[in-house]
Enzyme design. Structure first.
Site, PDB file in Angstrom:
ATOM      1  N   ASP A 472       5.615   1.390  -6.176  1.00 52.06           N
ATOM      2  CA  ASP A 472       6.049   1.371  -4.781  1.00 52.06           C
ATOM      3  C   ASP A 472       6.803   2.656  -4.435  1.00 52.06           C
ATOM      4  O   ASP A 472       7.247   3.403  -5.324  1.00 52.06           O
ATOM      5  CB  ASP A 472       6.963   0.145  -4.590  1.00 52.06           C
ATOM      6  CG  ASP A 472       7.001  -0.369  -3.158  1.00 52.06           C
ATOM      7  OD1 ASP A 472       6.547   0.349  -2.251  1.00 52.06           O
ATOM      8  OD2 ASP A 472       7.509  -1.485  -2.955  1.00 52.06           O
ATOM      9  N   MET A 473       6.969   2.925  -3.154  1.00 51.73           N
ATOM     10  CA  MET A 473       7.757   4.067  -2.673  1.00 51.73           C
ATOM     11  C   MET A 473       8.255   3.667  -1.284  1.00 51.73           C
ATOM     12  O   MET A 473       7.457   3.582  -0.351  1.00 51.73           O
ATOM     13  CB  MET A 473       6.863   5.292  -2.567  1.00 51.73           C
ATOM     14  CG  MET A 473       7.593   6.518  -2.064  1.00 51.73           C
ATOM     15  SD  MET A 473       6.488   7.815  -1.556  1.00 51.73           S
ATOM     16  CE  MET A 473       7.611   9.192  -1.509  1.00 51.73           C
ATOM     17  N   ASP A 542       2.758  -4.292   4.549  1.00 53.83           N
ATOM     18  CA  ASP A 542       3.680  -5.413   4.352  1.00 53.83           C
ATOM     19  C   ASP A 542       3.439  -6.491   5.397  1.00 53.83           C
ATOM     20  O   ASP A 542       4.048  -7.556   5.339  1.00 53.83           O
ATOM     21  CB  ASP A 542       5.129  -4.919   4.471  1.00 53.83           C
ATOM     22  CG  ASP A 542       5.603  -4.285   3.173  1.00 53.83           C
ATOM     23  OD1 ASP A 542       4.906  -4.424   2.153  1.00 53.83           O
ATOM     24  OD2 ASP A 542       6.662  -3.629   3.180  1.00 53.83           O
TER      25      ASP A 542
HETATM   26  C1  DGJ Z   1       7.719  -2.870  -0.204  1.00 51.96           C
HETATM   27  C2  DGJ Z   1       6.408  -3.480  -0.606  1.00 51.96           C
HETATM   28  O1  DGJ Z   1       5.417  -3.129   0.319  1.00 51.96           O
HETATM   29  C3  DGJ Z   1       6.569  -4.978  -0.742  1.00 51.96           C
HETATM   30  O2  DGJ Z   1       5.338  -5.573  -1.028  1.00 51.96           O
HETATM   31  C4  DGJ Z   1       7.580  -5.255  -1.817  1.00 51.96           C
HETATM   32  O3  DGJ Z   1       7.089  -4.799  -3.039  1.00 51.96           O
HETATM   33  C5  DGJ Z   1       8.889  -4.572  -1.481  1.00 51.96           C
HETATM   34  N1  DGJ Z   1       8.706  -3.181  -1.204  1.00 51.96           N
HETATM   35  C6  DGJ Z   1       9.882  -4.741  -2.605  1.00 51.96           C
HETATM   36  O4  DGJ Z   1      11.027  -4.033  -2.410  1.00 51.96           O
END
Ligand code: DGJ
Length: 725
Positions: A472-473, A542
């Site tokens: 992730d970032m 998300d």
């Molecule tokens: C952003 C991601 O897109 C989510 O799916 C999740 O992994 C969160 N970060 C966790 O902090």
């Protein structure tokens, strides 16, 4: 290299050189590309890019190149160059701009030599140019693939030494030139967090449209993909479209310029904003590929070509591989992960038929919220008193692979790592360090940081049976300083961050070949051809609201294959939109990509679990068609109250159709979908109802479907009967 006239005219996937016209012809599956040195040795002129024509016809066009004479302009500045180094009277967007050590700031190059490198599946043509007076060589590459219309183009810059460093101020990868037409429409993908991959279009008029990211990553705001069609004439399944996409996960730019003389060209690559790269003597710089393709089968044809190229030549998995059904804990428990709730979720996930179980954020030290913990990648003993291994053992015993979330490029100021190494983040002296989601970005351009990240992840992977990493970032780069590097070249961080990110993933893949990766940047902030050459899948957004997802997934499918598009079924009301839609609708939307479950399944009712089990079992029967088949977007979710998509296996033997109704209108329940891409005269049977249909009926009359009420949806699986009639 084949020569015109000697090797036949119908050799596809072939690079042909015409020595008398000094031009090169790239013959592909259904298209031809041609360019040559028809203005002497100092500029490479674009000649042709379009439907397949024979090589002689293509190279003859070299004679026809017009030389226009216009006051205040030069023939070179007006010409249609394949790659324009800044210099002479060139006033439109160049591809390359450098400064030599003595202050000279223009390039005068001359053609040196060319060659072809062949592999079983591709041919790579290279052409080398050298500055007449300075030690800079520029090698242009063109790679084509048997059975495809895709051209990968990139450039290599090399300081051959003797005159000090060369400062590169702008170094784009390639310049694409569709043919001259009255007017072009530009189609591109824009968005924001939770609203990625929206489709936009603009009719071009003189001037420039710049699509870009200055954020250090690909970005949610614009995706490095675009398409051009003349006079806005292309439809979903017809019309000419020229498309291009960048293989780069850092700051990028694509400049689509219409000159006042009516020429459209499109140059793209690493963003030159705040950029300088010092190329020392003996050093070289390989620029990322800017990939292009042509189709005369509309946007659908373009998308299918992109998908096929990604499956067959880009993704790390073989073309026929299928992605497993995945469970992810994020929407169910957020940071509140612990051994007990993850065990419980894992049991349920296994009962449903899930194949990978992923523990998302929250598993490491101090990570009870997003204010602390990033950078300290050790398991939180409060949440997992015995470490992760008991959970992993249970997940494996349940027949699933174990996956883990990480965000390795980041650090919270409230962490042991930051307290020990405050200089490891991007920053400028005497300036604030702007926090995004309470975190700072590690300076991955530094070798010590790069190695630390790599070794930390290597330890994690070595000590646990982890088979999936969600990388992730959650913020972009700001204050991109590196004060200790002031003497060298701090602006190179824009490039080196991404190069080192790629290096780490490549190295981890080499050391742990059984681990699959997912690229995520707060959803779809890092989706591009560069990252896709080293990860199995991406997290597009998300936003898990099924209706919104249809719009995001449609834009996604313009450029990227459904195989890599991870889609979760989550709980209702949706956390973001507060919308409640039936479980079947959520499944049907998520099943049109790579299926995942992201809800709190520990709280699903027995009926919901039973329904979910059925959908997952059905998905497994059709997923290879969805993930690896040919996609036909039958009805866009942007138009009307019903959307539909169809997938066909490459041999035409199976068809999967989804139809999603958003709202019932006027009591009309009947939807008839005219199918596409069915070969020959065959009989198809519906795998669920047993009804049979001829391909002629499905194509010309259409598949009848019934949708009742709001958010009704349906999936049909058609299997060709043997023998085909
Ligand atoms: C952003 C991601 O897109 C989510 O799916 C999740 O992994 C969160 N970060 C966790 O902090």
């Amino acid at each position: 290299m084949a020569e015109v006239g000697k090797n036949g005219e119908y050799v596809l996937g072939e690079v042909i050189y015409d020595a008398s016209n000094r031009c090169w012809v790239l013959q592909m599956e259904a298209s031809t590309y041609c360019f040559g040195l028809n203005h002497g040795d100092s500029s490479l002129q674009h000649i042709y890019w379009g439907p397949y024509i024979d090589s002689i016809a293509a190279s003859e066009m070299a004679y026809l190149a017009e030389s226009i004479s216009i006051p205040f302009e030069s023939p070179t500045g007006l010409s249609r160059e394949e790659y324009a180094p800044w210099g002479e009277m060139r006033y439109s967007e160049p591809s390359l701009k450098v400064e030599y050590a003595d202050g000279t700031r223009v390039i005068e190059w001359t053609f040196e030599e060319h060659g072809v490198v062949r592999s079983e599946v591709s041919q790579t043509l290279w052409l080398r140019f050298r500055d007449r007076a300075y030690p800079l060589t520029v090698t242009l590459y063109y790679r084509i693939f048997t059975g495809h219309d895709v051209i990968e183009r990139w450039a290599r810059l090399e300081n051959t030494g003797g005159s000090g460093p060369v400062t590169i101020e702008q170094a784009l990868s390639a310049d694409w030139r569709p043919p001259r037409r009255e007017r072009y429409r530009l189609t591109y993908l824009y968005g924001q967090h939770v609203k990625e991959m929206q489709i936009a279009a603009a009719i071009l008029s003189p001037g420039k449209i710049v699509l870009e990211s200055r954020r250090g990553a690909t970005s949610h705001q614009f995706n490095p993909w675009m398409a051009l069609d003349p006079d806005a004439s292309a439809l979903e399944e017809s019309g000419e479209v020229w498309s291009a996409a960048l293989a780069w996960s850092g700051s990028w730019k694509i400049v689509v310029e219409t000159t006042t003389y009516g020429d459209v060209h499109c140059t793209g690559g690493v963003n030159d904003f705040d950029f300088q790269y010092r190329l020392d003597e003996g050093a070289r710089l390989d620029l990322p590929a800017f990939v292009g393709l042509y189709s005369n089968q509309g946007f659908g044809g373009v998308s299918r070509s992109w998908h096929a190229y990604q499956r067959e030549h880009l993704l790390p998995e073989p073309p026929e591989a299928v992605r497993p059904v995945l469970y992810n804990s994020w929407e169910a428990v957020a940071f509140d992960v612990n051994e007990r709730n993850q065990m419980e979720l894992a049991e349920k996930a296994a009962e449903l038929g899930t194949e990978v179980f992923v523990v998302d954020d929250g598993w490491f030290d101090a990570r009870d919220h997003d204010y602390a913990g990033l950078g300290d990648w050790t398991v939180d003993p409060k949440k997992f008193p015995h470490g992760l291994n008991p959970l992993i053992t249970r997940v494996n015993a349940l027949g699933m692979r174990f996956g883990l979330w990480v965000e390795p490029e980041m650090v919270n100021p409230d962490s042991k790592l930051y307290r020990a190494h405050p200089d490891w983040v991007y920053h400028f002296r005497q300036r604030s360090r702007t926090e995004g989601r309470n975190q700072l970005v590690l300076n991955l351009a530094r070798e010590d940081v790069r190695d630390w990240v790599c070794e930390t992840l290597d330890t994690l992977l070595s000590e646990h049976n982890i088979e999936f990493i969600k990388w992730d970032m959650n913020r972009y780069v700001s204050e991109p300083g590196w004060p200790d590097d002031a003497e060298r070249n701090p602006e190179r961080v824009w490039l080196d961050h991404v190069r080192n990110l790629y290096w780490i993933i490549d190295e981890l893949r080499r050391r742990h070949p059984h681990v699959a990766f997912e690229s995520c940047a707060g959803g779809g902030g890092r989706v591009d051809l560069g990252i896709l050459s080293r990860v199995e899948q991406v997290w597009p957004s998300d936003n898990t609201d099924a209706l919104d997802r249809l719009l995001i997934q449609e834009g996604f499918s313009y450029a990227y294959t459904p195989r890599v598009m991870m889609c979760w079924v989550t709980d209702c009301p949706n956390f973001l939109t507060k919308r409640t839609v039936p479980l079947s609708y959520r499944f049907h939307v998520a099943m049109s990509g790579s299926l995942g479950i992201g809800g709190d399944i520990a709280r699903w009712t027995p009926q919901e679990l039973e329904e979910a089990r059925g959908f997952i079992a059905r998905y497994k029967q059709v997923r290879s068609t969805i993930q690896n088949g040919l996609l036909y977007r039958l009805h866009s979710p942007r138009k009307g109250h019903v959307a539909a998509a169809q997938y066909v296996t490459r041999d035409g033997s199976e068809v999967v159709v989804f139809v999603w109704g958003h709202s019932q209108q006027f009591g009309e329940t009947q939807v008839t979908l005219a199918l596409n891409g069915l070969k020959g005269d065959a009989l198809f049977a519906d795998a669920i109802s047993g009804s049979t249909y001829s391909s002629a009926y499905l194509t010309h009359h259409g598949l009848p479907m019934n949708l009742v009420g709001d958010f009704d949806s349906c999936m049909v699986h058609l299997i060709r009967q043997m023998p085909a009639r």
